[in-house]
Design a protein around this motif. Structure first.
Motif, PDB file in Angstrom:
ATOM      1  N   VAL A   1      -6.142   5.703 -24.655  1.00  0.00           N
ATOM      2  CA  VAL A   1      -6.363   7.008 -25.317  1.00  0.00           C
ATOM      3  C   VAL A   1      -6.102   8.212 -24.140  1.00  0.00           C
ATOM      4  CG1 VAL A   1      -8.275   8.365 -26.179  1.00  0.00           C
ATOM      5  CG2 VAL A   1      -8.071   5.726 -26.912  1.00  0.00           C
ATOM      6  N   ARG A   2      -6.621   7.897 -23.110  1.00  0.00           N
ATOM      7  CA  ARG A   2      -6.448   8.930 -22.075  1.00  0.00           C
ATOM      8  C   ARG A   2      -4.872   9.362 -21.862  1.00  0.00           C
ATOM      9  NH1 ARG A   2      -8.054   7.947 -16.897  1.00  0.00           N
ATOM     10  NH2 ARG A   2      -8.640   5.778 -17.436  1.00  0.00           N
ATOM     11  N   SER A   3      -4.007   8.395 -21.988  1.00  0.00           N
ATOM     12  CA  SER A   3      -2.714   8.610 -21.433  1.00  0.00           C
ATOM     13  C   SER A   3      -2.019   8.931 -22.928  1.00  0.00           C
ATOM     14  CB  SER A   3      -2.085   7.117 -21.135  1.00  0.00           C
ATOM     15  OG  SER A   3      -2.178   6.139 -22.200  1.00  0.00           O
TER      16      SER A   3
ATOM     17  N   SER B   1       0.867  -1.193   0.116  1.00  0.00           N
ATOM     18  CA  SER B   1       0.000   0.042   0.146  1.00  0.00           C
ATOM     19  C   SER B   1       1.131   1.248   0.015  1.00  0.00           C
ATOM     20  CB  SER B   1      -0.970  -0.180   1.186  1.00  0.00           C
ATOM     21  OG  SER B   1      -0.023  -0.195   2.208  1.00  0.00           O
ATOM     22  N   GLY B   2       1.994   1.211   0.624  1.00  0.00           N
ATOM     23  CA  GLY B   2       2.946   2.500   0.583  1.00  0.00           C
ATOM     24  C   GLY B   2       3.520   2.727  -0.779  1.00  0.00           C
ATOM     25  N   ALA B   3       3.324   1.715  -1.656  1.00  0.00           N
ATOM     26  CA  ALA B   3       3.933   2.069  -2.963  1.00  0.00           C
ATOM     27  C   ALA B   3       2.781   2.916  -3.921  1.00  0.00           C
ATOM     28  CB  ALA B   3       4.393   0.712  -3.500  1.00  0.00           C
ATOM     29  N   LEU B   4       1.589   2.560  -3.702  1.00  0.00           N
ATOM     30  CA  LEU B   4       0.659   3.031  -4.410  1.00  0.00           C
ATOM     31  C   LEU B   4       0.557   4.531  -4.838  1.00  0.00           C
ATOM     32  CD1 LEU B   4      -2.335   1.208  -3.057  1.00  0.00           C
ATOM     33  CD2 LEU B   4      -1.211   0.641  -5.172  1.00  0.00           C
ATOM     34  N   PRO B   5       1.215   5.456  -3.977  1.00  0.00           N
ATOM     35  CA  PRO B   5       1.235   7.147  -4.268  1.00  0.00           C
ATOM     36  C   PRO B   5       2.286   7.162  -5.432  1.00  0.00           C
ATOM     37  CG  PRO B   5       1.310   6.746  -1.889  1.00  0.00           C
ATOM     38  CD  PRO B   5       1.475   5.307  -2.726  1.00  0.00           C
ATOM     39  N   ALA B   6       3.131   6.209  -5.804  1.00  0.00           N
ATOM     40  CA  ALA B   6       4.059   6.378  -6.848  1.00  0.00           C
ATOM     41  C   ALA B   6       3.263   6.665  -8.205  1.00  0.00           C
ATOM     42  CB  ALA B   6       5.078   4.992  -7.153  1.00  0.00           C
ATOM     43  N   PHE B   7       2.007   5.927  -8.344  1.00  0.00           N
ATOM     44  CA  PHE B   7       1.026   5.974  -9.520  1.00  0.00           C
ATOM     45  C   PHE B   7       0.046   7.296  -9.487  1.00  0.00           C
ATOM     46  CE2 PHE B   7       1.310   1.179  -8.835  1.00  0.00           C
ATOM     47  CZ  PHE B   7       2.526   0.972  -9.646  1.00  0.00           C
ATOM     48  N   ARG B   8       0.259   8.058  -8.475  1.00  0.00           N
ATOM     49  CA  ARG B   8      -0.592   9.093  -8.453  1.00  0.00           C
ATOM     50  C   ARG B   8      -0.592  10.229  -9.534  1.00  0.00           C
ATOM     51  NH1 ARG B   8      -0.491  10.656  -2.016  1.00  0.00           N
ATOM     52  NH2 ARG B   8      -1.849   9.073  -1.259  1.00  0.00           N
ATOM     53  N   GLU B   9       0.519  10.326 -10.239  1.00  0.00           N
ATOM     54  CA  GLU B   9       0.818  11.459 -11.396  1.00  0.00           C
ATOM     55  C   GLU B   9       0.422  11.072 -12.801  1.00  0.00           C
ATOM     56  OE1 GLU B   9       1.562  14.499 -10.435  1.00  0.00           O
ATOM     57  OE2 GLU B   9       1.323  13.646  -8.148  1.00  0.00           O
ATOM     58  N   VAL B  10      -0.165   9.622 -12.757  1.00  0.00           N
ATOM     59  CA  VAL B  10      -0.508   9.227 -13.930  1.00  0.00           C
ATOM     60  C   VAL B  10      -1.970   8.559 -14.095  1.00  0.00           C
ATOM     61  CG1 VAL B  10       2.063   8.307 -14.784  1.00  0.00           C
ATOM     62  CG2 VAL B  10       0.376   6.782 -13.678  1.00  0.00           C
ATOM     63  N   PRO B  11      -2.485   8.426 -15.387  1.00  0.00           N
ATOM     64  CA  PRO B  11      -3.900   7.870 -15.362  1.00  0.00           C
ATOM     65  C   PRO B  11      -3.828   6.556 -15.048  1.00  0.00           C
ATOM     66  CG  PRO B  11      -3.226   8.982 -17.320  1.00  0.00           C
ATOM     67  CD  PRO B  11      -1.856   8.926 -16.797  1.00  0.00           C
ATOM     68  N   VAL B  12      -4.791   6.196 -14.154  1.00  0.00           N
ATOM     69  CA  VAL B  12      -4.921   4.695 -13.355  1.00  0.00           C
ATOM     70  C   VAL B  12      -6.330   4.216 -13.603  1.00  0.00           C
ATOM     71  CG1 VAL B  12      -4.687   3.357 -11.368  1.00  0.00           C
ATOM     72  CG2 VAL B  12      -3.051   5.337 -11.540  1.00  0.00           C
ATOM     73  N   LEU B  13      -6.348   3.106 -14.050  1.00  0.00           N
ATOM     74  CA  LEU B  13      -7.547   2.394 -14.161  1.00  0.00           C
ATOM     75  C   LEU B  13      -7.566   1.079 -13.041  1.00  0.00           C
ATOM     76  CD1 LEU B  13      -9.981   0.994 -15.335  1.00  0.00           C
ATOM     77  CD2 LEU B  13      -8.487  -0.259 -16.784  1.00  0.00           C
ATOM     78  N   ILE B  14      -8.309   1.224 -12.041  1.00  0.00           N
ATOM     79  CA  ILE B  14      -8.380  -0.203 -11.054  1.00  0.00           C
ATOM     80  C   ILE B  14      -9.777  -0.877 -11.572  1.00  0.00           C
ATOM     81  CG2 ILE B  14      -8.773  -0.581  -8.839  1.00  0.00           C
ATOM     82  CD1 ILE B  14      -7.646   2.480  -8.261  1.00  0.00           C
ATOM     83  N   LEU B  15      -9.737  -2.070 -11.658  1.00  0.00           N
ATOM     84  CA  LEU B  15     -10.846  -2.760 -12.442  1.00  0.00           C
ATOM     85  C   LEU B  15     -11.016  -4.116 -11.509  1.00  0.00           C
ATOM     86  CD1 LEU B  15     -12.174  -3.067 -15.934  1.00  0.00           C
ATOM     87  CD2 LEU B  15     -11.891  -5.202 -14.669  1.00  0.00           C
ATOM     88  N   ALA B  16     -12.182  -4.551 -11.096  1.00  0.00           N
ATOM     89  CA  ALA B  16     -12.585  -5.929 -10.512  1.00  0.00           C
ATOM     90  C   ALA B  16     -13.714  -6.249 -10.602  1.00  0.00           C
ATOM     91  CB  ALA B  16     -12.102  -5.450  -9.025  1.00  0.00           C
ATOM     92  N   GLY B  17     -14.018  -7.810 -10.500  1.00  0.00           N
ATOM     93  CA  GLY B  17     -15.373  -8.169 -10.578  1.00  0.00           C
ATOM     94  C   GLY B  17     -15.915  -8.208  -9.267  1.00  0.00           C
ATOM     95  N   ASP B  18     -17.086  -8.028  -9.316  1.00  0.00           N
ATOM     96  CA  ASP B  18     -18.163  -7.706  -8.113  1.00  0.00           C
ATOM     97  C   ASP B  18     -18.223  -9.058  -7.337  1.00  0.00           C
ATOM     98  OD1 ASP B  18     -19.931  -8.917  -9.596  1.00  0.00           O
ATOM     99  OD2 ASP B  18     -21.764  -7.748  -8.961  1.00  0.00           O
ATOM    100  N   LYS B  19     -18.074 -10.174  -8.153  1.00  0.00           N
ATOM    101  CA  LYS B  19     -18.214 -11.460  -7.257  1.00  0.00           C
ATOM    102  C   LYS B  19     -17.108 -12.166  -7.128  1.00  0.00           C
ATOM    103  CE  LYS B  19     -22.734 -12.349  -8.936  1.00  0.00           C
ATOM    104  NZ  LYS B  19     -23.879 -13.234  -9.796  1.00  0.00           N
ATOM    105  N   ASP B  20     -15.759 -11.664  -7.322  1.00  0.00           N
ATOM    106  CA  ASP B  20     -14.417 -12.014  -6.945  1.00  0.00           C
ATOM    107  C   ASP B  20     -14.225 -12.556  -5.577  1.00  0.00           C
ATOM    108  OD1 ASP B  20     -11.555 -12.519  -6.963  1.00  0.00           O
ATOM    109  OD2 ASP B  20     -11.007 -10.821  -8.349  1.00  0.00           O
ATOM    110  N   LEU B  21     -13.970 -13.847  -5.281  1.00  0.00           N
ATOM    111  CA  LEU B  21     -13.856 -14.437  -4.185  1.00  0.00           C
ATOM    112  C   LEU B  21     -12.303 -14.379  -3.534  1.00  0.00           C
ATOM    113  CD1 LEU B  21     -16.414 -17.412  -4.443  1.00  0.00           C
ATOM    114  CD2 LEU B  21     -16.785 -15.192  -3.150  1.00  0.00           C
ATOM    115  N   VAL B  22     -11.551 -14.049  -4.694  1.00  0.00           N
ATOM    116  CA  VAL B  22      -9.968 -14.349  -4.557  1.00  0.00           C
ATOM    117  C   VAL B  22      -9.472 -12.894  -3.932  1.00  0.00           C
ATOM    118  CG1 VAL B  22      -7.826 -14.868  -5.531  1.00  0.00           C
ATOM    119  CG2 VAL B  22     -10.110 -16.130  -6.035  1.00  0.00           C
TER     120      VAL B  22
END
Length: 413
Positions: free
Chosen positions: A391-393, A325-346
């Motif tokens: 496209v956004r990037s 979690s401490g590494a995530l701020p390194a991505f703050r300056e670029v477009p980021v897509l976070i995608l997940a399934g609503d029934k992901d059990l893993v």
């Protein structure tokens, strides 16, 4: 098989119970952890004969096109000497830098950036635990020829070599995978902007890369996509089991994995003998839809079952220790897509939401009726969101990406 019954099977195996059948059942259950699941799932009784089901699997293997796409092969060498296999898909009909015709985009770029044309953007795809680069089949088919892309097999997976450090008894960790990704980038995309795309363990690998090489993220990464992944606290995931069941599995799992990893031949025989149970477990923990195309379900099964049980055992402890979690701020300056399934059990969608809390400017997409292998189950949705990110990037000029629809069967199919 109920959660408590599965826990009993695992416990019996950990205690050294003999017999390939019991080892096989445990091996099948633990094998599905390769897709990120845990033992304990209700499997419907099948009325079709075992021989007929085996023939059906063979037929699907022979006719399914999934996993057939290939690119220009290459090999990177990790810091411990492990060979890492990758493939490159180049932009279609792109002439070599410096050889574009007069008035071409290449000439315009040279006027803007100097005599040498800039290196193209490279999209690097990192796969999940006990999968392989072919798990990106639909996205690869849609993007093929439109972008320069690198697909690689993580150590001990696919066509990559077994981890040399692990052969010497060194535990594998997510940090090692981050260094592996850096080796692949150095070999396959040493120059130019990067777009990093990772599923599950692949997303964790990208976080480890950012943790170790923040300057690389700052200087070269143009966009990031995190698919069905987590930045930590995986030890708290219940895998859809009741509290008593998941607690029992957690208590015995380290010992079971160690035991199974030392009896590879026996367990692999058991996994083959319990193929129907294995298929049911994979469907339960990989997909959220009930009507996933059988050919796609079989493709996922084949990807997972190709990973030896000792590799499954070797990697699993790394996930309980994973915290980036401490590494995530390194991505703050670029477009980021976070995608997940609503029934992901893993890696439940709550883990993606936790990442989005750290990256508030990111696009968060929760896909309805989708499980852990969302890129295979709902490829059109994943591909569309990736195309929009590109496209956004500025990676591609427009969303000219071929459509690849949902694998859920439709009426009349």
């Amino acid at each position: 098989m109920s959660g408590s019954e599965a826990g009993a099977v695992v416990a019996a195996t950990a205690a050294g119970a003999a017999g390939w059948r019991r080892a096989g059942i445990a091996g099948a259950a633990i094998g599905v952890l390769a897709a990120g699941a845990a033992a304990g799932v209700a499997v419907e009784r099948l009325t079709v004969g075992r021989g007929m089901r085996k023939k059906a699997r063979l037929a699907l293997d022979a006719t399914g096109p999934y996993g057939s796409l290939r690119g220009t092969p290459g090999r990177a060498v990790a810091d411990d000497g492990t060979e890492l296999y990758y493939e490159i898909d180049e932009v279609a009909d792109a002439p070599p830098p410096g050889e574009e015709g007069a008035g071409s985009a290449g000439n315009r770029r040279r006027r803007l950036f100097g005599r040498k044309a800039p290196a193209p953007v490279t999209v690097v795809f990192s796969h999940g635990y006990c999968l392989g680069q072919d798990s990106w089949h639909f996205q690869r088919a849609a993007l093929r020829g439109l972008v320069r892309a690198v697909y690689w097999d993580q150590r001990s997976h696919g066509r990559s070599g077994r981890g040399r450090a692990q052969a010497d008894g060194v535990p594998v960790g997510i940090d090692q995978l981050g260094r592996d990704l850096k080796a692949v980038i150095d070999a396959a995309a040493p120059e130019g902007p990067l777009v990093l795309v990772g599923h599950s363990m692949g997303g964790m690998t990208m976080m480890a890369l950012a943790d170790r090489y923040p300057a690389l993220i700052r200087d070269r990464v143009a966009a990031v996509a995190l698919v069905g992944t987590s930045s930590g606290k995986l030890g708290e995931v219940s895998f859809g089991l009741p509290v008593a069941g998941v607690n029992a599995v957690r208590r015995v799992l380290p010992g079971v994995l160690k035991a199974l990893g030392s009896q590879t031949e026996l367990v692999e025989k058991g996994r083959r003998a319990t193929a129907d149970l294995f298929a049911g477990l994979i469907k339960r923990y990989s997909f959220g839809s009930r009507d996933v195309d059988p050919a796609v379900a079989r493709f996922a099964e084949r990807l997972i079952e190709s990973t030896p049980i000792d590799v499954v055992a070797e990697f699993y402890p790394a996930f309980t220790e994973h915290d980036k979690s401490g590494a995530l701020p390194a991505f703050r300056e670029v477009p980021v897509l976070i995608l997940a399934g609503d029934k992901d059990l893993v890696t439940p969608s709550s883990h993606s939401e936790a990442i989005a809390d750290v990256l508030p400017d990111a696009e968060l997409v929760i896909v309805p009726d989708a499980g852990h292998l969302v890129m295979l189950e709902h490829p059109e949705t994943v591909t569309d969101r990736l195309a929009d990110l590109l496209v956004r990037s500025g990676t591609v000029p427009g969303a000219n990406v071929g459509g690849h629809g949902s694998t859920a069967q439709r009426p009349g199919r």
